[in-house]
Motif scaffolding. Structure first.
Motif, PDB file in Angstrom:
ATOM      1  N   ALA A 208       0.737  -1.078  -0.053  1.00 33.29           N
ATOM      2  CA  ALA A 208       0.050   0.018   0.092  1.00 33.29           C
ATOM      3  C   ALA A 208       0.845   1.096  -0.077  1.00 33.29           C
ATOM      4  N   LEU A 209       1.772   1.184   0.810  1.00 36.44           N
ATOM      5  CA  LEU A 209       2.868   2.488   1.071  1.00 36.44           C
ATOM      6  C   LEU A 209       3.673   2.546  -0.388  1.00 36.44           C
ATOM      7  N   ASP A 210       3.880   1.458  -1.228  1.00 40.19           N
ATOM      8  CA  ASP A 210       4.461   1.786  -2.618  1.00 40.19           C
ATOM      9  C   ASP A 210       3.594   2.212  -3.591  1.00 40.19           C
ATOM     10  N   SER A 211       2.316   1.582  -3.540  1.00 42.73           N
ATOM     11  CA  SER A 211       1.243   2.298  -4.358  1.00 42.73           C
ATOM     12  C   SER A 211       1.213   3.598  -4.344  1.00 42.73           C
ATOM     13  N   LEU A 212       1.189   4.157  -2.834  1.00 38.27           N
ATOM     14  CA  LEU A 212       0.885   5.674  -2.589  1.00 38.27           C
ATOM     15  C   LEU A 212       2.181   6.419  -3.265  1.00 38.27           C
ATOM     16  N   ALA A 213       3.335   5.798  -3.140  1.00 39.94           N
ATOM     17  CA  ALA A 213       4.387   6.457  -3.695  1.00 39.94           C
ATOM     18  C   ALA A 213       4.384   6.318  -5.183  1.00 39.94           C
ATOM     19  N   MET A 214       4.269   5.495  -5.820  1.00 38.01           N
ATOM     20  CA  MET A 214       4.149   5.290  -7.090  1.00 38.01           C
ATOM     21  C   MET A 214       3.044   6.387  -7.546  1.00 38.01           C
ATOM     22  N   CYS A 215       1.886   6.540  -7.113  1.00 36.79           N
ATOM     23  CA  CYS A 215       0.883   7.485  -7.385  1.00 36.79           C
ATOM     24  C   CYS A 215       1.432   8.777  -7.498  1.00 36.79           C
ATOM     25  N   LEU A 216       2.261   9.078  -6.373  1.00 40.26           N
ATOM     26  CA  LEU A 216       2.808  10.640  -6.328  1.00 40.26           C
ATOM     27  C   LEU A 216       3.786  10.718  -7.428  1.00 40.26           C
ATOM     28  N   LYS A 217       4.677   9.589  -7.681  1.00 37.89           N
ATOM     29  CA  LYS A 217       5.611   9.584  -8.737  1.00 37.89           C
ATOM     30  C   LYS A 217       4.737   9.882  -9.976  1.00 37.89           C
ATOM     31  N   ALA A 218       3.881   9.295 -10.109  1.00 41.93           N
ATOM     32  CA  ALA A 218       3.271   9.452 -11.488  1.00 41.93           C
ATOM     33  C   ALA A 218       2.564  10.852 -11.774  1.00 41.93           C
ATOM     34  N   LEU A 228       8.635   8.106   1.302  1.00 39.97           N
ATOM     35  CA  LEU A 228       7.952   6.853   1.351  1.00 39.97           C
ATOM     36  C   LEU A 228       8.499   5.768   0.797  1.00 39.97           C
ATOM     37  N   LEU A 229       9.172   5.827  -0.370  1.00 35.35           N
ATOM     38  CA  LEU A 229      10.074   4.651  -0.718  1.00 35.35           C
ATOM     39  C   LEU A 229      11.251   4.198   0.250  1.00 35.35           C
ATOM     40  N   ARG A 230      11.761   5.013   0.696  1.00 38.71           N
ATOM     41  CA  ARG A 230      12.859   4.918   1.833  1.00 38.71           C
ATOM     42  C   ARG A 230      12.359   4.002   2.943  1.00 38.71           C
ATOM     43  N   SER A 231      11.267   4.452   3.294  1.00 35.66           N
ATOM     44  CA  SER A 231      10.322   3.682   4.495  1.00 35.66           C
ATOM     45  C   SER A 231       9.937   2.449   4.060  1.00 35.66           C
ATOM     46  N   VAL A 232       9.692   2.233   2.631  1.00 38.25           N
ATOM     47  CA  VAL A 232       9.310   0.776   2.199  1.00 38.25           C
ATOM     48  C   VAL A 232      10.784  -0.121   2.113  1.00 38.25           C
ATOM     49  N   ILE A 252      15.114  -0.774  -6.252  1.00 39.61           N
ATOM     50  CA  ILE A 252      14.784  -0.450  -7.414  1.00 39.61           C
ATOM     51  C   ILE A 252      13.860   0.783  -7.530  1.00 39.61           C
ATOM     52  N   ASP A 253      12.752   0.704  -6.818  1.00 39.60           N
ATOM     53  CA  ASP A 253      11.794   1.577  -6.990  1.00 39.60           C
ATOM     54  C   ASP A 253      12.277   3.053  -6.501  1.00 39.60           C
ATOM     55  N   LEU A 254      13.007   3.131  -5.201  1.00 38.85           N
ATOM     56  CA  LEU A 254      13.498   4.302  -4.559  1.00 38.85           C
ATOM     57  C   LEU A 254      14.659   4.693  -5.782  1.00 38.85           C
ATOM     58  N   ALA A 255      15.702   4.111  -6.245  1.00 41.17           N
ATOM     59  CA  ALA A 255      16.320   4.611  -7.134  1.00 41.17           C
ATOM     60  C   ALA A 255      15.737   5.377  -8.330  1.00 41.17           C
ATOM     61  N   MET A 256      14.612   4.730  -8.782  1.00 43.78           N
ATOM     62  CA  MET A 256      13.686   5.402 -10.049  1.00 43.78           C
ATOM     63  C   MET A 256      13.225   6.723  -9.629  1.00 43.78           C
ATOM     64  N   VAL A 257      13.348   7.212  -8.529  1.00 43.90           N
ATOM     65  CA  VAL A 257      12.699   8.474  -8.130  1.00 43.90           C
ATOM     66  C   VAL A 257      13.556   9.426  -7.612  1.00 43.90           C
ATOM     67  N   LEU A 258      14.806   8.889  -7.260  1.00 41.14           N
ATOM     68  CA  LEU A 258      15.854   9.925  -6.966  1.00 41.14           C
ATOM     69  C   LEU A 258      16.457  10.681  -8.084  1.00 41.14           C
ATOM     70  N   PRO A 259      16.958  11.968  -7.781  1.00 41.68           N
ATOM     71  CA  PRO A 259      17.274  12.825  -8.900  1.00 41.68           C
ATOM     72  C   PRO A 259      18.738  12.450  -9.474  1.00 41.68           C
ATOM     73  N   ALA A 260      18.861  12.569 -10.737  1.00 37.45           N
ATOM     74  CA  ALA A 260      20.234  11.842 -11.287  1.00 37.45           C
ATOM     75  C   ALA A 260      21.190  12.915 -11.205  1.00 37.45           C
ATOM     76  N   GLU A 261      21.917  13.408 -10.014  1.00 35.03           N
ATOM     77  CA  GLU A 261      22.893  14.218  -9.829  1.00 35.03           C
ATOM     78  C   GLU A 261      24.128  13.214  -9.691  1.00 35.03           C
ATOM     79  N   GLU A 262      25.180  13.811  -9.938  1.00 36.30           N
ATOM     80  CA  GLU A 262      26.304  13.103 -10.074  1.00 36.30           C
ATOM     81  C   GLU A 262      26.941  13.039  -8.492  1.00 36.30           C
ATOM     82  N   SER A 263      26.582  13.916  -7.790  1.00 35.57           N
ATOM     83  CA  SER A 263      26.880  13.899  -6.255  1.00 35.57           C
ATOM     84  C   SER A 263      25.988  13.331  -5.393  1.00 35.57           C
TER      85      SER A 263
END
Length: 356
Positions: A208-218, A228-232, A252-263
């Motif tokens: 359920a927590l993952d579904s909420l996070a994916m909804c926010l991502k969408a 939320l994904l860190r909590s999952v 994998i889900d958390l990696a897909m929402v993090l900003p792609a900054e070199e740092s």
């Protein structure tokens, strides 16, 4: 029945057909004993995957049953027959016929009780809502899901599993029709309900927590989805262990929402963990509880060092669809190419930017 239980379905079907023929000769085509034998035959061919034949048998059974309504009024057993037939018709794309039967079931349930919110109408409402959803008629599906939710809240309470299930299904429909704000609110209710009834570490709560996070991502709210994904991920590690497939999916889900900054050290760490876990688990297909196949493919490809290769995978997935992709073969081919060229590098952040 012994042959059926033993998996010898062809032999069982032959005997069931013989039984139907004997009953028809001895008792007639419309006798309850004959109808029971015909019902057993229909169940058998359905379990054998012969759905077209099962539709014909159930249709014949329903026709014979309806011819006896004067002396044998409609009952719940007849409604179960209509529902079974509707499910098969839906699978064949015969939606109008399926809807007719499911509405008959719903009307029968409504007539059988005085309270329009009686639990007897709940399952017929759900069945009809799922039919509309399968048809792509989200407007009617939403309306019926809201009716089913009203029954759940009135009779089961806000935290009952059926109530939470209706909330989640309604949220999915609202997302599909662009009603993101209400969908988020409903999914928050689901998360709260699961935490209250199942606990914070239960798989249903994590889902359920993952579904909420994916909804926010969408809806573009990646910064809100990340905590939320860190909590999952944290809860998955605590409940299932750091090497569990669902933990890999959470990474994998958390990696897909993090900003792609070199740092971004967090992103780099997640990519390395994803690759290590994937290899530790024997390089599975990564179709797990949380992750989408496209997510898994991109993260692993990025971790393996392949911005160009990952771009090719992504473009292929967009054109052909995720179902045609075999992740194990994709990664194996990349590893072979990598071993031959001996090229090294870390371009995962470029992949993240491209996907974002």
């Amino acid at each position: 029945r012994c042959l059926k239980d033993a998996g010898r379905l062809e032999e069982a079907e032959e005997l069931f057909r013989l039984m139907v023929e004997c009953c028809e000769n001895a008792f007639g085509h419309h006798d309850p004993i004959t109808l029971l034998a015909l019902s057993d035959l229909a169940k058998l061919v359905r379990s054998a995957g012969k759905h077209a034949i099962a539709v014909d048998l159930l249709g014949e059974l329903l026709h014979r049953r309806q011819s006896k309504l004067d002396s044998w009024p409609a009952d719940w057993e007849m409604m179960q027959l209509k529902k079974a037939l509707a499910v098969l018709l839906q699978g064949q794309g015969r939606f109008d016929e399926a809807e007719e039967h499911l509405r008959d079931v719903l009307d029968f349930a409504a007539r059988s009780v005085a309270d329009p919110l009686d639990v007897s109408v709940f399952q017929p409402l759900l069945d009809l809502a799922f039919l509309f959803k399968a048809m792509g008629d989200f407007v009617r599906a939403e309306a019926v899901f809201r009716q089913a939710l009203s029954v759940c809240e009135a009779k089961f309470g806000n935290y009952h599993r059926e109530t939470l299930h209706c909330l989640e299904e309604l949220a999915v429909l609202l997302q599909a029709t662009g009603q993101q704000t209400e969908a988020e609110d409903l999914l928050r209710r689901v998360v709260h309900g699961q935490e209250e009834t199942q606990g914070k570490l239960h798989p249903d709560t994590l889902a359920a927590l993952d579904s909420l996070a994916m909804c926010l991502k969408a809806s573009g709210k990646r910064s809100a989805a990340a905590p939320l994904l860190r909590s999952v991920l944290e809860r998955s590690e605590q409940a299932l262990g750091p090497d569990h497939p669902s933990t890999l999916a959470a990474i994998i889900d958390l990696a897909m929402v993090l900003p792609a900054e070199e740092s971004s050290e967090e992103l780099e760490l997640l990519l390395r963990r994803a690759l290590e876990l994937w290899q530790l688990q024997g390089k599975p297909s990564l179709k797990s509880h949380f992750a989408e196949p496209s997510h898994a493919m991109m993260v692993i490809a990025a971790a393996l060092d392949g911005a160009q290769y990952s771009a090719t995978c992504l473009e292929s997935w967009r054109k052909r669809g995720a179902e045609e992709q075999d992740l194990s073969k994709v990664i194996a081919a990349h590893l072979d190419a990598h071993a031959i060229t001996g090229e090294q590098g870390d371009t995962s952040f470029e992949v993240q930017k491209m996907i974002a």
